[in-house]
Design a protein around this motif. Structure first.
Motif, PDB file in Angstrom:
ATOM      1  N   ALA A  93       0.982  -1.220   0.095  1.00 39.34           N
ATOM      2  CA  ALA A  93       0.135  -0.107  -0.075  1.00 39.34           C
ATOM      3  C   ALA A  93       0.882   1.154   0.095  1.00 39.34           C
ATOM      4  CB  ALA A  93      -0.955   0.004   1.303  1.00 39.34           C
ATOM      5  N   VAL A  94       1.935   1.495   0.625  1.00 39.36           N
ATOM      6  CA  VAL A  94       2.791   2.589   0.684  1.00 39.36           C
ATOM      7  C   VAL A  94       3.492   2.788  -0.535  1.00 39.36           C
ATOM      8  CG1 VAL A  94       4.745   3.409   1.809  1.00 39.36           C
ATOM      9  CG2 VAL A  94       3.032   2.376   3.452  1.00 39.36           C
ATOM     10  N   LYS A  95       4.041   1.549  -0.970  1.00 37.46           N
ATOM     11  CA  LYS A  95       4.589   1.846  -2.194  1.00 37.46           C
ATOM     12  C   LYS A  95       3.680   2.010  -3.433  1.00 37.46           C
ATOM     13  CE  LYS A  95       8.607  -1.342  -1.720  1.00 37.46           C
ATOM     14  NZ  LYS A  95       9.261  -2.574  -2.492  1.00 37.46           N
ATOM     15  N   PHE A  96       2.477   1.657  -3.358  1.00 40.43           N
ATOM     16  CA  PHE A  96       1.511   1.940  -4.394  1.00 40.43           C
ATOM     17  C   PHE A  96       1.253   3.537  -4.262  1.00 40.43           C
ATOM     18  CE2 PHE A  96      -2.416   2.365  -6.287  1.00 40.43           C
ATOM     19  CZ  PHE A  96      -2.318   1.624  -7.348  1.00 40.43           C
ATOM     20  N   VAL A  97       0.949   3.992  -3.074  1.00 35.01           N
ATOM     21  CA  VAL A  97       0.621   5.400  -2.789  1.00 35.01           C
ATOM     22  C   VAL A  97       1.804   6.264  -3.309  1.00 35.01           C
ATOM     23  CG1 VAL A  97      -0.077   6.934  -1.492  1.00 35.01           C
ATOM     24  CG2 VAL A  97      -1.273   4.819  -1.419  1.00 35.01           C
ATOM     25  N   ARG A 167       5.713   6.614 -14.193  1.00 36.39           N
ATOM     26  CA  ARG A 167       6.021   7.928 -14.930  1.00 36.39           C
ATOM     27  C   ARG A 167       5.976   7.572 -16.380  1.00 36.39           C
ATOM     28  NH1 ARG A 167      10.484   9.114 -17.542  1.00 36.39           N
ATOM     29  NH2 ARG A 167      11.029  11.339 -17.886  1.00 36.39           N
ATOM     30  N   ASN A 168       6.536   6.574 -16.645  1.00 35.57           N
ATOM     31  CA  ASN A 168       6.531   6.001 -17.921  1.00 35.57           C
ATOM     32  C   ASN A 168       5.384   5.826 -18.744  1.00 35.57           C
ATOM     33  OD1 ASN A 168       9.328   5.941 -18.029  1.00 35.57           O
ATOM     34  ND2 ASN A 168       9.347   4.208 -18.186  1.00 35.57           N
ATOM     35  N   HIS A 169       4.320   5.169 -17.698  1.00 31.32           N
ATOM     36  CA  HIS A 169       2.945   5.249 -18.341  1.00 31.32           C
ATOM     37  C   HIS A 169       2.006   6.724 -18.463  1.00 31.32           C
ATOM     38  CE1 HIS A 169      -1.195   3.845 -18.806  1.00 31.32           C
ATOM     39  NE2 HIS A 169      -1.773   4.599 -17.773  1.00 31.32           N
ATOM     40  N   PHE A 170       2.415   7.558 -17.370  1.00 31.60           N
ATOM     41  CA  PHE A 170       1.669   8.921 -17.617  1.00 31.60           C
ATOM     42  C   PHE A 170       2.331   9.516 -18.563  1.00 31.60           C
ATOM     43  CE2 PHE A 170       1.199   9.045 -12.390  1.00 31.60           C
ATOM     44  CZ  PHE A 170       0.030   8.099 -12.669  1.00 31.60           C
ATOM     45  N   LEU A 171       3.401   9.429 -18.958  1.00 31.37           N
ATOM     46  CA  LEU A 171       3.911  10.132 -20.099  1.00 31.37           C
ATOM     47  C   LEU A 171       3.284   9.632 -21.444  1.00 31.37           C
ATOM     48  CD1 LEU A 171       7.751  10.288 -19.388  1.00 31.37           C
ATOM     49  CD2 LEU A 171       6.355  11.920 -19.357  1.00 31.37           C
ATOM     50  N   SER A 172       2.798   8.382 -21.654  1.00 33.20           N
ATOM     51  CA  SER A 172       1.976   7.875 -22.786  1.00 33.20           C
ATOM     52  C   SER A 172       0.457   8.301 -22.664  1.00 33.20           C
ATOM     53  CB  SER A 172       2.025   6.487 -22.617  1.00 33.20           C
ATOM     54  OG  SER A 172       1.367   5.883 -21.644  1.00 33.20           O
ATOM     55  N   LEU A 173       0.255   9.065 -21.676  1.00 38.94           N
ATOM     56  CA  LEU A 173      -1.371   9.399 -21.616  1.00 38.94           C
ATOM     57  C   LEU A 173      -1.541  10.619 -22.783  1.00 38.94           C
ATOM     58  CD1 LEU A 173      -2.237   9.496 -17.946  1.00 38.94           C
ATOM     59  CD2 LEU A 173      -2.635   7.661 -19.619  1.00 38.94           C
ATOM     60  N   ARG A 190      -8.153  16.786  -8.811  1.00 35.00           N
ATOM     61  CA  ARG A 190      -9.121  16.453  -9.756  1.00 35.00           C
ATOM     62  C   ARG A 190      -8.432  15.742 -10.917  1.00 35.00           C
ATOM     63  NH1 ARG A 190     -14.119  20.169 -11.687  1.00 35.00           N
ATOM     64  NH2 ARG A 190     -15.107  18.407 -12.670  1.00 35.00           N
ATOM     65  N   LEU A 191      -7.313  16.282 -11.360  1.00 32.35           N
ATOM     66  CA  LEU A 191      -6.874  15.865 -12.735  1.00 32.35           C
ATOM     67  C   LEU A 191      -6.274  14.272 -12.250  1.00 32.35           C
ATOM     68  CD1 LEU A 191      -5.715  16.196 -15.342  1.00 32.35           C
ATOM     69  CD2 LEU A 191      -3.548  17.342 -14.231  1.00 32.35           C
ATOM     70  N   LEU A 192      -5.659  14.134 -11.227  1.00 33.84           N
ATOM     71  CA  LEU A 192      -5.204  12.764 -10.808  1.00 33.84           C
ATOM     72  C   LEU A 192      -6.312  11.995 -10.575  1.00 33.84           C
ATOM     73  CD1 LEU A 192      -2.928  10.810  -9.887  1.00 33.84           C
ATOM     74  CD2 LEU A 192      -3.207  11.744  -7.461  1.00 33.84           C
ATOM     75  N   THR A 193      -7.380  12.366  -9.903  1.00 35.06           N
ATOM     76  CA  THR A 193      -8.365  11.079  -9.599  1.00 35.06           C
ATOM     77  C   THR A 193      -9.256  11.030 -10.491  1.00 35.06           C
ATOM     78  OG1 THR A 193      -9.562  12.948  -8.483  1.00 35.06           O
ATOM     79  CG2 THR A 193      -8.006  11.441  -7.025  1.00 35.06           C
ATOM     80  N   ARG A 194      -9.612  11.770 -11.425  1.00 36.63           N
ATOM     81  CA  ARG A 194     -10.527  11.967 -12.364  1.00 36.63           C
ATOM     82  C   ARG A 194     -10.167  11.856 -13.821  1.00 36.63           C
ATOM     83  NH1 ARG A 194     -15.454  14.638 -10.623  1.00 36.63           N
ATOM     84  NH2 ARG A 194     -15.721  14.134  -8.299  1.00 36.63           N
ATOM     85  N   VAL A 195      -8.943  11.976 -14.219  1.00 35.59           N
ATOM     86  CA  VAL A 195      -8.277  12.015 -15.546  1.00 35.59           C
ATOM     87  C   VAL A 195      -7.270  10.835 -15.538  1.00 35.59           C
ATOM     88  CG1 VAL A 195      -7.514  13.077 -17.454  1.00 35.59           C
ATOM     89  CG2 VAL A 195      -9.032  14.025 -15.913  1.00 35.59           C
ATOM     90  N   VAL A 196      -6.310  11.113 -14.785  1.00 34.59           N
ATOM     91  CA  VAL A 196      -5.311  10.102 -14.967  1.00 34.59           C
ATOM     92  C   VAL A 196      -5.336   8.723 -14.294  1.00 34.59           C
ATOM     93  CG1 VAL A 196      -2.659  10.039 -14.167  1.00 34.59           C
ATOM     94  CG2 VAL A 196      -3.622  12.437 -14.986  1.00 34.59           C
ATOM     95  N   LEU A 197      -5.883   8.641 -13.237  1.00 34.85           N
ATOM     96  CA  LEU A 197      -5.975   7.258 -12.772  1.00 34.85           C
ATOM     97  C   LEU A 197      -6.773   6.485 -13.590  1.00 34.85           C
ATOM     98  CD1 LEU A 197      -5.737   7.862  -8.759  1.00 34.85           C
ATOM     99  CD2 LEU A 197      -3.949   7.177 -10.402  1.00 34.85           C
ATOM    100  N   PRO A 198      -8.184   7.229 -13.920  1.00 35.07           N
ATOM    101  CA  PRO A 198      -8.985   6.321 -14.576  1.00 35.07           C
ATOM    102  C   PRO A 198      -8.589   5.531 -15.982  1.00 35.07           C
ATOM    103  CG  PRO A 198     -10.251   7.889 -13.734  1.00 35.07           C
ATOM    104  CD  PRO A 198      -8.795   8.233 -13.596  1.00 35.07           C
ATOM    105  N   MET A 199      -7.413   6.443 -16.299  1.00 30.83           N
ATOM    106  CA  MET A 199      -6.837   5.933 -17.781  1.00 30.83           C
ATOM    107  C   MET A 199      -5.673   5.004 -17.394  1.00 30.83           C
ATOM    108  SD  MET A 199      -7.018   9.168 -20.328  1.00 30.83           S
ATOM    109  CE  MET A 199      -5.883  10.169 -19.213  1.00 30.83           C
ATOM    110  N   SER A 200      -5.501   4.640 -16.287  1.00 30.80           N
ATOM    111  CA  SER A 200      -4.020   3.928 -15.546  1.00 30.80           C
ATOM    112  C   SER A 200      -4.331   2.599 -15.126  1.00 30.80           C
ATOM    113  CB  SER A 200      -3.313   5.047 -14.995  1.00 30.80           C
ATOM    114  OG  SER A 200      -3.070   6.174 -15.544  1.00 30.80           O
ATOM    115  N   GLY A 201      -5.792   2.132 -15.324  1.00 26.47           N
ATOM    116  CA  GLY A 201      -6.120   0.807 -14.673  1.00 26.47           C
ATOM    117  C   GLY A 201      -5.061  -0.286 -14.848  1.00 26.47           C
TER     118      GLY A 201
END
Length: 288
Positions: A93-97, A167-173, A190-201
């Motif tokens: 959990a700590v590593k993930f967050v 980081r590599n994945h976020f760069l590919s968004l 909001r950018l993290l929780t509503r945009v970035v994370l939903p595209m990073s499942g």
């Protein structure tokens, strides 16, 4: 027309050759992985005489399921299991967050020295964990955390791999989606929780599975920290189980039974999430 037909036949022959090589490689991998696993399973059901007999017996004369009872009763197996659950859950959990937040900061936030920070993280990936064992051991001993779950958990919470992968994945968004969200007034949360994370499942699943497997199988650091079974994890418990008798004549039946019981939870997790894991690892490697 003959030339075109010849080229088609040549292409098909090449494709068949590649396919055959692929199947041959899979068979080799299956043998390399499957034979030891088969031996572990069979040994877990062998009575002690069948284990040490020469030549080796590949199928037991009689099945001995009592090995599983011995594996869970000779030592506090369920204490080891609970300790592994706690260590794996907390560290993962700590590593993930930390991995997600640090990768987000490196990609979407602007601050001085960002490139230097990323280089330091990459450098940390190049350093084997064993090199830091002595310094971590000295620090944990000074803090009085030896033989405690805290002493096992805290030094394992580094996130270099997770930061690199996310980081590599976020760069590919798609940058268009990110810019559109910013133009709509989305703040960083909001950018993290509503945009970035939903595209990073898939990538997050891959990160989570790799972390879970690594922490569940972690051996060296818990072994150094645990003075007894009170805080020992399952990999350390298997070593204690092996040494309950004279190590030169170890009863490998209960040890292999304990090994299978240790493998089972993480194997189930991997089988359930393997598709997402493979997709996430490949998407995370698109950009560097």
């Amino acid at each position: 027309m003959k030339s075109a037909g010849a080229e088609t036949d040549s292409y098909r022959r090449r494709q068949r050759g590649v396919l055959l090589l692929g199947y041959a490689a899979m068979v080799c991998v299956l043998i390399i992985v499957g034979v030891p696993l088969f031996w572990i399973v069979i040994t877990s059901f062998k009575a002690r005489p069948d284990i040490y007999v020469q030549p080796a017996v590949y199928w037991p004369n009689s099945f001995h399921p009592e090995n599983y009872r011995d594996a869970t009763t000779k030592l506090p197996f369920w204490t080891f299991f609970g300790n592994s659950l706690i260590v794996t859950a907390v560290v993962s959990a700590v590593k993930f967050v930390l991995g997600v937040f640090s990768a987000y900061g490196l990609v979407f936030l602007r601050f001085p020295g960002k490139s230097v920070v990323f280089l330091v993280i990459i450098s940390a990936l190049m350093v084997p964990n064993q090199i830091t064992v002595i310094s971590n051991y000295a620090l944990v001993s000074q803090l009085g955390w030896r033989n405690t779950l805290v002493g096992i958990i805290v030094p394992l919470c580094g996130v270099a791999f997770g930061t690199f992968l996310m980081r590599n994945h976020f760069l590919s968004l798609p940058s268009e989606v990110i810019e559109a969200a910013r133009m709509d007034g989305a703040n960083w949360w909001r950018l993290l929780t509503r945009v970035v994370l939903p595209m990073s499942g898939p990538t997050m699943v891959a990160f989570a599975v790799v972390t879970l497997v690594n922490e569940w199988n972690e051996y060296l650091w818990p072994f150094l920290m645990a003075d007894g079974p009170e805080v020992a994890t399952l990999p350390v418990g298997l070593t204690l189980l092996q040494n309950t008798e004279n190590p030169s004549v170890t009863n490998w039946g209960p040890v292999m039974s304990g090994t299978l019981l240790t493998m089972l939870p993480i194997l189930i997790v991997f089988l359930l999430l393997q598709r997402h894991m493979i997709k996430g690892l490949t998407s995370g490697a698109v950009k560097g």
